[in-house]
Design an enzyme around this catalytic site. Sequence first.
Site, PDB file in Angstrom:
ATOM      1  N   SER A 184       0.819  -1.216   0.000  1.00  0.00           N
ATOM      2  CA  SER A 184       0.000   0.000   0.000  1.00  0.00           C
ATOM      3  C   SER A 184       0.850   1.262   0.000  1.00  0.00           C
ATOM      4  O   SER A 184       0.328   2.347  -0.280  1.00  0.00           O
ATOM      5  CB  SER A 184      -0.913   0.014   1.232  1.00  0.00           C
ATOM      6  OG  SER A 184      -1.726  -1.129   1.293  1.00  0.00           O
ATOM      7  N   HIS A 210      -0.908  -2.629  -7.005  1.00  0.00           N
ATOM      8  CA  HIS A 210      -1.695  -2.390  -5.794  1.00  0.00           C
ATOM      9  C   HIS A 210      -3.184  -2.518  -6.100  1.00  0.00           C
ATOM     10  O   HIS A 210      -3.783  -1.647  -6.732  1.00  0.00           O
ATOM     11  CB  HIS A 210      -1.379  -0.993  -5.246  1.00  0.00           C
ATOM     12  CG  HIS A 210      -2.125  -0.666  -3.991  1.00  0.00           C
ATOM     13  ND1 HIS A 210      -2.501   0.625  -3.664  1.00  0.00           N
ATOM     14  CD2 HIS A 210      -2.575  -1.451  -2.982  1.00  0.00           C
ATOM     15  CE1 HIS A 210      -3.145   0.602  -2.524  1.00  0.00           C
ATOM     16  NE2 HIS A 210      -3.208  -0.640  -2.088  1.00  0.00           N
ATOM     17  N   GLU A 220      -3.590   0.056  -9.060  1.00  0.00           N
ATOM     18  CA  GLU A 220      -2.601   1.130  -9.090  1.00  0.00           C
ATOM     19  C   GLU A 220      -1.233   0.504  -9.366  1.00  0.00           C
ATOM     20  O   GLU A 220      -0.755  -0.318  -8.585  1.00  0.00           O
ATOM     21  CB  GLU A 220      -2.625   1.811  -7.717  1.00  0.00           C
ATOM     22  CG  GLU A 220      -1.861   3.088  -7.583  1.00  0.00           C
ATOM     23  CD  GLU A 220      -2.038   3.694  -6.195  1.00  0.00           C
ATOM     24  OE1 GLU A 220      -2.143   4.926  -6.101  1.00  0.00           O
ATOM     25  OE2 GLU A 220      -2.070   2.933  -5.196  1.00  0.00           O
TER      26      GLU A 220
END
Length: 249
Positions: free
Chosen positions: A122, A143, A155
Site C-alpha cells: 500500500s 496495488h 494502481e
Amino acid sequence: MQLQDVSKVAIIGAGQMGRGIAQVAAEAGYAVALCDVELERAQDAQQFIEQQWAKRVARGKLSAEASASNTERLSPQLVGEGTAEAQIIIEAATENVDLKLGLFAELDRTAPPEALLCSNTSSISITRLAAATTRPTRVEGVHFMNPVPIMRLVELIRGLSTSDETHELLSGFAEKLGKTVVTSLDSPGFIVNRILIPMLNEACFTLSEGVASVTDIDQAIHLGLAHPMGPLRLADLIGLDTVLAIAEV
C-alpha cells in the site's frame, strides 16, 4: 515475455488481499498458486474463494461449469513451491518492510529468471524492494483495492528501474483481470493512500477531539461527499494495523 506467454500466477500471502487477487486471477483463466508459509492458511483461503463462487452459482451469476473450472485452476501451496513455474508473482504479505525485503530476496533466488516480481504494498517503496533483487527492471508495484473482486482499480507503481516492457505487460494483465489501471511514480503512499490516509487520520482526530460521534462522522462523509462508506468504517475494513503502517511510511 509477452502477455500471451503468461499462464501461471503465484500469489504470496493467503490473507484478505491475497485470496482476492487469487480469485480474480483464476476467474480470468490463469493457473493460480495461492501460497502461504502455512499450508493450512492457503487451504482455508481456497475454501473461502470456492464459497464465493458457490454463492454466485446459487444466485445465477455464475455457471456451475465456470465455478468448477475456476476451482481447477486454483492450487493452495507453500511459499517456495508454487513459484517455480510462475511468470507473474505477486507478494501480498503483511505491510512490513523487513518481511517484504526478505521475501523479494528469496523470490529472486528461487523464481524463474524471466518472472516478474510484484508487490501489492500500500505504501512501501518499490525501488527499495527491487534493490533486494538482481532483476530490478522486472519489479513493479501492483496495488489492488479492497475488496479485490469488487473494486475495479489497480494502481501500478513504477520503481526507479522498472522497464517499459514490465509496465506494459502488467498493465495488460490487470486489464485482463477486468481492472482499470492508473500509474504512479514511486512516492510515499502512491496516489490512493497519499490522499486517503490523511483523511482517515483526520477522521480519528475529529473523533478524539469530541467534534462528533462515530456515526455522525461516517454519515457526514458517506452522504455529504457521496463516499460508499464513512472513513472510520473504512479504516476498520482496511484494518487499523495496516492504516497505521501506511501512515508511518
